[in-house]
Design an enzyme around this catalytic site. Structure first.
Site, PDB file in Angstrom:
ATOM      1  N   ASP A   1       0.785  -1.173   0.105  1.00  0.00           N
ATOM      2  CA  ASP A   1       0.174   0.151  -0.116  1.00  0.00           C
ATOM      3  C   ASP A   1       0.811   1.155   0.015  1.00  0.00           C
ATOM      4  O   ASP A   1       1.978   1.251   0.418  1.00  0.00           O
ATOM      5  CB  ASP A   1      -0.987   0.030   1.207  1.00  0.00           C
ATOM      6  CG  ASP A   1      -0.393   0.032   2.437  1.00  0.00           C
ATOM      7  OD1 ASP A   1       0.597  -0.808   2.690  1.00  0.00           O
ATOM      8  OD2 ASP A   1      -0.657   0.847   3.343  1.00  0.00           O
TER       9      ASP A   1
ATOM     10  N   ASP B   1       8.985   3.689  -1.113  1.00  0.00           N
ATOM     11  CA  ASP B   1       8.421   3.303  -0.027  1.00  0.00           C
ATOM     12  C   ASP B   1       6.871   2.527  -0.600  1.00  0.00           C
ATOM     13  O   ASP B   1       5.950   2.999  -0.467  1.00  0.00           O
ATOM     14  CB  ASP B   1       7.957   4.466   0.925  1.00  0.00           C
ATOM     15  CG  ASP B   1       7.512   4.093   2.343  1.00  0.00           C
ATOM     16  OD1 ASP B   1       7.712   2.833   2.446  1.00  0.00           O
ATOM     17  OD2 ASP B   1       6.858   4.960   3.003  1.00  0.00           O
TER      18      ASP B   1
ATOM     19  N   GLU C   1       0.200  -0.670   5.997  1.00  0.00           N
ATOM     20  CA  GLU C   1       1.062  -0.103   6.595  1.00  0.00           C
ATOM     21  C   GLU C   1       1.074   1.587   6.509  1.00  0.00           C
ATOM     22  O   GLU C   1       1.302   1.971   7.726  1.00  0.00           O
ATOM     23  CB  GLU C   1       2.473  -0.761   6.150  1.00  0.00           C
ATOM     24  CG  GLU C   1       3.446  -0.469   7.076  1.00  0.00           C
ATOM     25  CD  GLU C   1       4.353   0.956   6.884  1.00  0.00           C
ATOM     26  OE1 GLU C   1       5.060   1.490   8.035  1.00  0.00           O
ATOM     27  OE2 GLU C   1       4.146   1.849   6.109  1.00  0.00           O
TER      28      GLU C   1
END
Length: 381
Positions: A72, A103, A136
């Site tokens: 995510d 990320d 997350e």
């Protein structure tokens, strides 16, 4: 036997618009790739969040190497400010652009590519487990915790775990994480009595009480740091009355503080300390003060040893840089994994994460796969 390309896999994942809580096709893609390589995959969805558990090897293996990551990503922000398509994975001058490039879709892709090649070329005497979450970047309520609950129910166990979050501030290889500070937020409200500012004796002004409380909290030295942690911090992030008038004493005042704390404290001990300060100020000003606390994660440390040595040696072998063992930065899902097994974190340079035009040099993705491949090889050697 073909070699799995981590750059192409990163691009394929970036093209999946998986802004939390959307799965966006990212976990479906990973399940297809891992299943084709002989991994047993199970979707562990909970609360509208998609999660993937994958294992290669026997369930009762003596050694099981775990990996934790997420697919995510955070929202785009001002999409018009992007110079490249946010989900295009375009490569310009050796740089791949896209939300999640740093990320952490590149980290997931690098590990998946390393793991697939490893089990196909040199099947280890042990097992590999991957826990990939889609939750997350948000509240992390239904993500890694759901995967760990599933593992507990199924009797699955990781001997050690590597989290692939970006860990390097500026240079590839310069830092790994062996722990994280705890994080908690506290909300306060002082209830007074509204009145005319020309007649303060007829009102009860909550602002001096809140100012006193915030000063007592912010000026208190929590500690001076430890061998592996910097000093704990408390930041006042807002004080607000919602009062637009200059001649009105407001009825209430609210404030919020955020605390990042080391292993000298716990969420519970800090809550008790803040409550004692609230009680003292409430008594001094004869005003009720409420407090609400949310602990996002407790501090933890994986002491330097075999796991950190394994990762550090692999990083240095590939990059020529000996990584610093750090506990800096915010929280990560390692805060959940640490209750299951020893855990460390290593990943890319994180300078552009969450930014407009998030990007990653493609050579770093290849480097990261090489590091992960060496970790696996040396762990099972």
């Amino acid at each position: 036997m073909s070699v799995t390309d981590p750059v192409q896999l990163t691009a394929d994942l970036i093209k999946c618009p998986s802004v939390t809580p959307a799965e966006g096709g990212a976990l479906v893609l990973l399940e297809e790739r891992l299943s084709a390589a002989g991994f047993a995959c199970t979707r562990v969805d909970r609360g509208g969040i998609s999660n993937l558990f994958a294992r290669w090897g026997d369930k009762d293996a003596a050694k099981t190497f775990g990996f934790n990551g997420h697919t995510d990503v955070v929202p785009l922000g001002d999409e018009s400010a992007w110079t490249q398509a946010p989900f295009g994975a375009d490569i310009v001058d050796g740089i791949m652009y896209g939300r999640g490039a740093t990320d952490m879709k590149s980290g997931v892709a690098a590990y998946v590519a390393a793991a697939i090649d490893f089990v196909q070329k040199t099947p280890p005497n042990g097992a590999l487990i991957l826990t990939i979450t889609g939750d997350e970047e948000a509240d992390a309520i239904y993500g890694t915790t759901a995967l760990l609950d599933y593992m507990d129910q199924q009797g699955e166990q990781m001997s050690v775990c590597l989290v692939g979050e970006p860990t390097c501030p500026n240079e590839m290889g310069e830092m790994m994480k062996i722990g994280r500070r705890g994080s908690m937020t506290a909300w306060f409200e002082v209830i007074g009595k509204q009145g005319h500012s020309a007649y303060p004796h007829r009102a009860k002004n909550p602002l001096p009480a809140m100012a006193r409380l915030m000063d007592r909290l912010a000026s208190h030295e929590l500690d001076q740091g430890t061998d592996h942690f910097d000093a704990s911090t408390l930041a006042v992030v807002t004080i607000d009355t919602g009062n637009p008038a200059t001649n009105v004493i407001p009825a209430s005042c609210r404030a919020t503080v955020n605390t990042r704390f080391n292993d000298l404290h716990s969420g519970d001990s800090l809550t008790k300390w803040m409550q004692s300060e609230v009680d003292a100020v409430s008594k001094d000003f004869d005003m009720p003060i409420s407090m609400k606390v949310k602990v996002s994660g407790e501090s933890f440390l994986t002491p330097p040893g075999e796991l950190s040595d394994l990762v550090a040696q692999s990083v240095e072998a590939v990059t020529g840089v000996a990584p610093e063992l750090s506990t800096s930065g915010g929280t990560s899902d390692a805060r959940f994994v640490k209750n299951h097994c020893p855990v460390v974190e290593f990943g890319l340079v994180g300078k552009t994460m969450h930014q407009v035009d998030e990007n990653v040099p493609v050579e770093q993705i290849t480097q990261l796969k090489d590091i992960y491949a060496r970790i696996l090889k040396d762990y099972f050697a």
